[in-house]
Design a protein around this motif. Structure first.
Motif, PDB file in Angstrom:
ATOM      1  N   LYS A  21       0.879  -1.291  -0.095  1.00 48.39           N
ATOM      2  CA  LYS A  21      -0.120   0.022   0.046  1.00 48.39           C
ATOM      3  C   LYS A  21       0.695   1.393   0.134  1.00 48.39           C
ATOM      4  N   VAL A  32       1.202   4.509  -2.818  1.00 51.52           N
ATOM      5  CA  VAL A  32       1.093   5.933  -2.415  1.00 51.52           C
ATOM      6  C   VAL A  32       2.138   6.626  -2.847  1.00 51.52           C
ATOM      7  N   THR A  77       2.183   7.036  -6.832  1.00 54.62           N
ATOM      8  CA  THR A  77       1.393   8.004  -7.154  1.00 54.62           C
ATOM      9  C   THR A  77       1.880   9.375  -7.120  1.00 54.62           C
ATOM     10  N   ALA A 133       0.856  11.811 -12.154  1.00 53.28           N
ATOM     11  CA  ALA A 133       0.230  10.524 -11.314  1.00 53.28           C
ATOM     12  C   ALA A 133      -0.099   9.400 -12.131  1.00 53.28           C
ATOM     13  N   LEU A 150      -5.340  15.517 -11.442  1.00 56.34           N
ATOM     14  CA  LEU A 150      -4.511  14.561 -10.840  1.00 56.34           C
ATOM     15  C   LEU A 150      -4.549  14.355  -9.133  1.00 56.34           C
ATOM     16  N   LEU A 201      -7.547  12.079  -8.402  1.00 55.97           N
ATOM     17  CA  LEU A 201      -7.199  10.680  -8.579  1.00 55.97           C
ATOM     18  C   LEU A 201      -6.164  10.217  -7.620  1.00 55.97           C
ATOM     19  N   LYS A 202      -5.244  10.821  -7.318  1.00 54.13           N
ATOM     20  CA  LYS A 202      -4.210  10.229  -6.382  1.00 54.13           C
ATOM     21  C   LYS A 202      -4.973   9.804  -4.960  1.00 54.13           C
ATOM     22  N   ILE A 232      -6.917   6.864  -5.357  1.00 55.09           N
ATOM     23  CA  ILE A 232      -6.080   5.483  -5.543  1.00 55.09           C
ATOM     24  C   ILE A 232      -5.784   5.193  -3.876  1.00 55.09           C
ATOM     25  N   VAL A 233      -5.292   6.054  -3.202  1.00 58.36           N
ATOM     26  CA  VAL A 233      -5.042   5.763  -1.714  1.00 58.36           C
ATOM     27  C   VAL A 233      -6.110   5.029  -1.214  1.00 58.36           C
ATOM     28  N   THR A 290      -6.659   1.332  -1.971  1.00 59.18           N
ATOM     29  CA  THR A 290      -5.825   0.515  -1.301  1.00 59.18           C
ATOM     30  C   THR A 290      -6.370   0.131  -0.022  1.00 59.18           C
ATOM     31  N   ARG A 291      -7.028   1.392   0.727  1.00 56.61           N
ATOM     32  CA  ARG A 291      -7.431   1.282   1.984  1.00 56.61           C
ATOM     33  C   ARG A 291      -8.678  -0.040   1.918  1.00 56.61           C
ATOM     34  N   ALA A 305      -5.626  -5.085   0.042  1.00 56.75           N
ATOM     35  CA  ALA A 305      -5.152  -4.242  -0.548  1.00 56.75           C
ATOM     36  C   ALA A 305      -5.049  -4.512  -2.141  1.00 56.75           C
ATOM     37  N   GLY A 306      -6.054  -5.155  -2.635  1.00 57.68           N
ATOM     38  CA  GLY A 306      -6.285  -5.554  -3.996  1.00 57.68           C
ATOM     39  C   GLY A 306      -5.241  -6.349  -4.580  1.00 57.68           C
ATOM     40  N   ILE A 358      -7.207  -2.466  -7.893  1.00 60.34           N
ATOM     41  CA  ILE A 358      -7.013  -1.212  -7.342  1.00 60.34           C
ATOM     42  C   ILE A 358      -7.339  -0.004  -8.246  1.00 60.34           C
ATOM     43  N   ILE A 359      -6.714  -0.215  -9.351  1.00 62.40           N
ATOM     44  CA  ILE A 359      -6.831   1.090 -10.199  1.00 62.40           C
ATOM     45  C   ILE A 359      -8.607   0.990 -10.771  1.00 62.40           C
TER      46      ILE A 359
END
Lengths: 470, 470
Positions: free
Chosen positions: A129, A133, A136, A142, B125, B128-129, B132-133, B136-137, B142-143, B349-350
């Motif tokens: 994880k 992060v 990105t 990103a 951007l 989007l970041k 993503i975080v 993963t949470r 975590a995918g 994840i994505i």
């Protein structure tokens, strides 16, 4: 006296001492160097002796300490015989079982002995994880932009660096990233073959490869395969005039877990290069060795650029990330063209985060831990199978990887077992999935990537009881 | 009086008033409702009038305010003619230019007019970041695990919900996620066609589609296409006996940017269903309309499940994420099988992070902004082209999307222009990339997804000067 003979003789001697109780559970064995001096053999031969004993689960290695007689009782389950598929290539449709079994993927309500993947509990989730992060943050824009066609350069660089560990000597420019290894293999097949071509594979072999080959219009020639040493070279030699391509999983292939000895790899690479038959090598399990040393690859012996080495982190780090790569040798231009056509680009963020992880010391630590867990799981599985499965059951002796191959007595039908087991929320991979011929009806593959627990033991017990009932 | 006639007459009337200066730059036009009452026409007809005027860049829409005469001077560049490709299908290799041009992908040193993608500066951007975080949470493990074969359910759900906006009425179970739309199209072609089949496409059409079709062993029948209304239905009708599959980009296809009117879509869907010819619809540009309303899709009119609707976020949100999907109608089982074979799973994840983004109000906000920017870019480009390019240059009038199609005078060679331009660090996509025939040698596609700036204007000026020199 030939080297092969020597190594067998010494291994059998030690095995005999273990089985007869001369050497006892927990006893320390001589070091590699001591064995060399004792028997006047080379380091390589001595190492092979220990590998063979490890493969038979008679001894365990402990890092920095050496080899010890296994603490688990000696396994009496016999090995399955060398496979004897038909010598005729065919393009039969894969058994419909395959779709049925894969439809269980991601279903949390089932105990998935059927899927060859490490369970989440065995993976370094928190660290992964963090690396995502970080990726990105680090990536320009990103990671939203199309990346260069060849793929994330950081990932290619670290895979190249790590290739030294198996004698690969790759450069970042030799590599193309893909969406997992199956995507790499799929691009290789599309780039190098055409419908009607014949492709040689091990037998049994991964069902996904069979499906892929058939869906692209190939014929598949399944070749006799030894459960410990892999593909039988004589059979490949005899098949040369009939084949256009060769697709092998030399290291801990699924379902058998066999590992082709280095000399075999070298010989096969030379043989195929001589006849200009490309060799697609799937090495996804190579890092999951139970022995002391990462096995070499066919690619390690590839002087002509005729080996397309494919791998990924799907079996070691994160199945769901879909991060893989291929070192396509002299076929790079064709592969790049195909990647552009079918994928354009890969998911940069995930590739970058995996590169970060691989580049840190974290990957080696994780692998060490994962290997130890899998090897211990394997021993637990074999003991549960010995205890609960019907008389006459045979098992493979994987030297690495994520699976164990179980052969019931002739006449048992694992397709029927699948139907019974799924009702108890247990999913297995019946043997028929791993061939296009009428073979392996009494076999199944069990994944050892689930963390060992009382529940897993219970499930294996239930499976054994069901196996006795059919 | 027919509806078609009416709409044209009214649009021409208003266009005439703008061109003759009766209506002046910045003037407000009547509302849709007022136009209805004034001319006794339906809402739909009134909307088409405005769309047509917008497509001609004569008027602009302002959200919540209505339509205004464009503040930019009226464009005098003529439209290219309807394409007239040969009526014979062929399997010529695509021009080698394509590989050359795509090798520039991700090269920051170049001004990439050649790649059809929005620049990072136009993308959200930071948001989007964060997503993503968050993904993963939120995701189990975590995918890292293989997800169910059909793909991330959150993503499928939000794509299904959004399908109402174009009359799609999809359910999450109708969708399969893929690694971008090209991966979706590639799975569709592999699932439905076989080598030797003939596939009908627009002409010019996206070079990647041509490469894909040829690499799979298909023949391609290129069909006459109108720069504003897209595929000529009569040509498709005539081709029916010759084709096995049809692959169209009805909304703002690249390179032309044409948009097929709803009635054409409806007619084509019925025609192909009647002859049991699957229609693969690539709708990656559908959300990038310059007009007031998201155009419908062929899938909107699909009663038989014969349309395989493919899309992605590559043109609107994040080219590098490789997140796409397909609604394969009655061909779902075949598609799932192919996805298992070639991809096993997608990067969870994505997909999850894109689902989060699409599910929030952020996507609509972003799209509104992006559409406005692209439309304004388009006008800037056309004006620069009018100013700097040689006499006789024609341009398409895209009603949405990321590209403008530029036709130089007969005899000009854009392959040669490419070589000259690349020396000045400008990359263009020559017309030959968009056909397998001898066509479009004097054409090129320019991406309008780069943020407008003095530098972009300068690059267009240089390009125009080079075009004058050849």
């Amino acid at each position: 006296m030939s080297r092969d003979f020597l190594y067998n003789e010494i291994a059998n001697g030690i095995a005999g001492q273990i089985k007869t109780g001369v050497l006892k559970s927990g006893d320390k064995l001589p070091s590699v160097r001591m064995l060399c001096e004792e028997h006047g053999i080379s380091m390589n031969t001595a190492k092979r002796v220990f590998l063979e004993l490890e493969a038979q689960s008679l001894i365990d290695s402990k890092p920095q300490s050496g080899y010890f007689v296994s603490r688990l009782p000696y396994l009496k389950l016999p090995l399955p015989a060398v496979s004897r598929p038909s010598a005729r290539a065919n393009d039969n449709e894969p058994d419909e079982l395959t779709s049925k079994v894969y439809a269980n993927m991601g279903n949390d309500a089932l105990t998935l002995f059927s899927i060859s993947a490490p369970a989440g509990e065995l993976l370094p989730l928190a660290k992964l994880k963090k690396d995502i992060v970080q990726a990105t943050r680090d990536l320009k824009e990103a990671g939203t932009a199309y990346e260069p066609l060849q793929g994330n350069v950081k990932l290619r660089r670290i895979v190249a660096i790590r290739s030294l560990g198996w004698g690969g000597h790759l450069h970042e420019d030799d590599l193309i990233t893909t969406n997992g290894a199956m995507n790499a293999v799929s691009l290789c097949l599309m780039a190098l073959g055409k419908p009607g071509d014949t492709i040689a594979m091990e037998s049994p072999c991964y069902s996904g490869m069979l499906q892929l080959a058939i869906s692209l219009g190939f014929k598949v020639l399944e070749l006799p395969t030894h459960p410990v040493t892999g593909l039988e070279i004589a059979a490949l030699k005899a098949a040369i005039p009939k084949i256009n391509l060769c697709l092998l999983v030399p290291n801990f292939n699924t379902p058998l877990g066999s590992c082709m000895p280095d000399e075999h790899k070298k010989e096969i690479v030379a043989l195929l290069a001589k006849h200009n038959i490309p060799l697609i090598e799937d090495d996804i399990y190579g890092d999951l060795y139970f022995g002391t040393q990462r096995p070499k690859c066919c690619k390690s012996f590839d002087k002509e650029g005729n080996v397309l080495w494919c791998s990924s982190v799907s079996k070691t780090l994160a199945p769901g990330y879909r991060v893989g790569w291929v070192a396509p040798g002299k076929y790079k231009a064709q592969l790049l063209k195909l990647k552009l056509i079918h994928a354009i680009s890969s998911a940069t963020i995930i590739q970058e985060s995996v590169a970060n992880f691989l580049g840190s010391g974290k990957y080696e630590n994780h692998l060490r831990h994962l290997r130890r867990t899998l090897q211990s799981n394997y021993q637990h599985y074999v003991h549960a199978i010995a205890e609960y499965f019907p008389e006459g059951t045979k098992t493979s002796r994987p030297q690495g990887g994520l699976a164990i191959w179980v052969e019931l007595s002739k006449g048992a039908d694992t397709k029927q077992l699948y139907d019974l087991a799924i009702k108890r929320s247990i999913s297995i991979a019946p043997g028929r999935m791993f061939t296009l011929q009428n073979q392996f009806e009494n076999c199944m593959r069990l994944c050892i990537g689930l963390p060992w627990s009382a529940d897993i033991r219970l499930k294996l017990k239930q499976l054994g009881q069901l196996a006795k009932s059919i």
